[in-house]
Write a protein that holds these residues in place. Sequence first.
Motif, PDB file in Angstrom:
ATOM      1  N   GLU A 188      51.776  23.427  -4.203  1.00 53.25           N
ATOM      2  CA  GLU A 188      50.611  22.870  -3.515  1.00 53.25           C
ATOM      3  C   GLU A 188      50.670  23.225  -2.033  1.00 53.25           C
ATOM      4  O   GLU A 188      51.705  23.089  -1.393  1.00 53.25           O
ATOM      5  N   LEU A 189      49.546  23.689  -1.532  1.00 56.02           N
ATOM      6  CA  LEU A 189      49.385  23.936  -0.103  1.00 56.02           C
ATOM      7  C   LEU A 189      48.195  23.129   0.385  1.00 56.02           C
ATOM      8  O   LEU A 189      47.100  23.222  -0.180  1.00 56.02           O
ATOM      9  N   ASP A 190      48.414  22.322   1.417  1.00 50.69           N
ATOM     10  CA  ASP A 190      47.336  21.588   2.061  1.00 50.69           C
ATOM     11  C   ASP A 190      46.948  22.349   3.314  1.00 50.69           C
ATOM     12  O   ASP A 190      47.794  22.619   4.176  1.00 50.69           O
ATOM     13  N   LEU A 191      45.674  22.715   3.417  1.00 49.88           N
ATOM     14  CA  LEU A 191      45.194  23.546   4.515  1.00 49.88           C
ATOM     15  C   LEU A 191      44.085  22.856   5.280  1.00 49.88           C
ATOM     16  O   LEU A 191      43.259  22.143   4.687  1.00 49.88           O
ATOM     17  N   ALA A 192      44.060  23.071   6.590  1.00 50.80           N
ATOM     18  CA  ALA A 192      42.930  22.670   7.425  1.00 50.80           C
ATOM     19  C   ALA A 192      41.983  23.863   7.468  1.00 50.80           C
ATOM     20  O   ALA A 192      42.372  24.953   7.898  1.00 50.80           O
ATOM     21  N   LEU A 193      40.771  23.654   6.994  1.00 48.53           N
ATOM     22  CA  LEU A 193      39.768  24.713   6.945  1.00 48.53           C
ATOM     23  C   LEU A 193      38.607  24.355   7.855  1.00 48.53           C
ATOM     24  O   LEU A 193      38.321  23.182   8.077  1.00 48.53           O
ATOM     25  N   GLY A 194      37.917  25.352   8.352  1.00 46.93           N
ATOM     26  CA  GLY A 194      36.711  25.125   9.137  1.00 46.93           C
ATOM     27  C   GLY A 194      36.770  25.822  10.482  1.00 46.93           C
ATOM     28  O   GLY A 194      37.812  26.313  10.913  1.00 46.93           O
ATOM     29  N   TYR A 195      35.620  25.842  11.137  1.00 51.84           N
ATOM     30  CA  TYR A 195      35.506  26.475  12.445  1.00 51.84           C
ATOM     31  C   TYR A 195      35.968  25.556  13.567  1.00 51.84           C
ATOM     32  O   TYR A 195      36.133  25.989  14.696  1.00 51.84           O
ATOM     33  N   GLY A 196      36.160  24.284  13.282  1.00 52.14           N
ATOM     34  CA  GLY A 196      36.588  23.314  14.280  1.00 52.14           C
ATOM     35  C   GLY A 196      36.012  21.957  13.950  1.00 52.14           C
ATOM     36  O   GLY A 196      35.299  21.786  12.960  1.00 52.14           O
ATOM     37  N   ALA A 197      36.310  20.986  14.795  1.00 51.74           N
ATOM     38  CA  ALA A 197      35.855  19.617  14.549  1.00 51.74           C
ATOM     39  C   ALA A 197      34.442  19.372  15.066  1.00 51.74           C
ATOM     40  O   ALA A 197      33.747  18.484  14.583  1.00 51.74           O
ATOM     41  N   ALA A 198      34.004  20.145  16.035  1.00 51.64           N
ATOM     42  CA  ALA A 198      32.695  19.919  16.659  1.00 51.64           C
ATOM     43  C   ALA A 198      31.650  20.886  16.107  1.00 51.64           C
ATOM     44  O   ALA A 198      31.950  22.046  15.816  1.00 51.64           O
ATOM     45  N   ALA A 199      30.425  20.399  16.012  1.00 57.81           N
ATOM     46  CA  ALA A 199      29.333  21.227  15.515  1.00 57.81           C
ATOM     47  C   ALA A 199      29.135  22.471  16.379  1.00 57.81           C
ATOM     48  O   ALA A 199      28.717  23.520  15.878  1.00 57.81           O
ATOM     49  N   ALA A 200      29.447  22.383  17.668  1.00 57.97           N
ATOM     50  CA  ALA A 200      29.278  23.522  18.569  1.00 57.97           C
ATOM     51  C   ALA A 200      30.180  24.701  18.189  1.00 57.97           C
ATOM     52  O   ALA A 200      29.899  25.836  18.570  1.00 57.97           O
ATOM     53  N   ALA A 201      31.242  24.448  17.416  1.00 59.77           N
ATOM     54  CA  ALA A 201      32.156  25.523  17.008  1.00 59.77           C
ATOM     55  C   ALA A 201      31.623  26.335  15.834  1.00 59.77           C
ATOM     56  O   ALA A 201      32.096  27.437  15.575  1.00 59.77           O
ATOM     57  N   VAL A 202      30.634  25.803  15.123  1.00 60.69           N
ATOM     58  CA  VAL A 202      30.090  26.465  13.933  1.00 60.69           C
ATOM     59  C   VAL A 202      29.140  27.584  14.371  1.00 60.69           C
ATOM     60  O   VAL A 202      28.299  27.378  15.250  1.00 60.69           O
TER      61      VAL A 202
END
Length: 186
Positions: A129-143
């Motif tokens: 099992e690998l737990d990963l943090a995915l995404g462009y960032g926590a703020a909408a401005a990073a998307v």
Amino acid sequence: MPHLLAGPAAEPLTPADLKAFLRVTHDAEDGLLALLITTARQMVESAAGRILLRQSWRFVFDSWPAAGLLVPALAPVEAILAARLRHADGGESALAPDLFTLRGDRAPALIAFDPPRMPRPDRALGGIELDLALGYGAAAAAVPADLVQAVRLFAAHLYERRDEAGGDALPSGVAALLAPYARVRL
């Protein structure tokens, strides 16, 4: 199969943003608009294979690939949060983070490891099992703006056709915005 552990803390746009786009001036449907934004984000993420805002996901593997590379089905990968072996007796063993090298700045992301250094799982199915943090960032401005626009257009599409049942095709404008994110196989 990836499993969502924790969803995003926010959405890439607010109900107020969508209301302005739709030219809705009342507050009676704010709850509906929030739901449509979440649904549109999830559909855009699914179609693009990209997670927009920071989320935690678990990836489960049966064995280590001989090539020493894991290729998560979703991108972008920000960090490896945890790695563990699940044992046949129900126990687990944590794996040291320094066993892995992450190249999360590309799509698909690559997680490299040295196969001889990796402990073998004693569980036939789902032992890694690998737990990963995915995404462009926590703020909408990073998307990226084109992905936010795809969410906006798809949420508007859902709002305008909320009385229709079914319909699984992406609107053409949304599909055009997502086309650059398609994974191409040669």
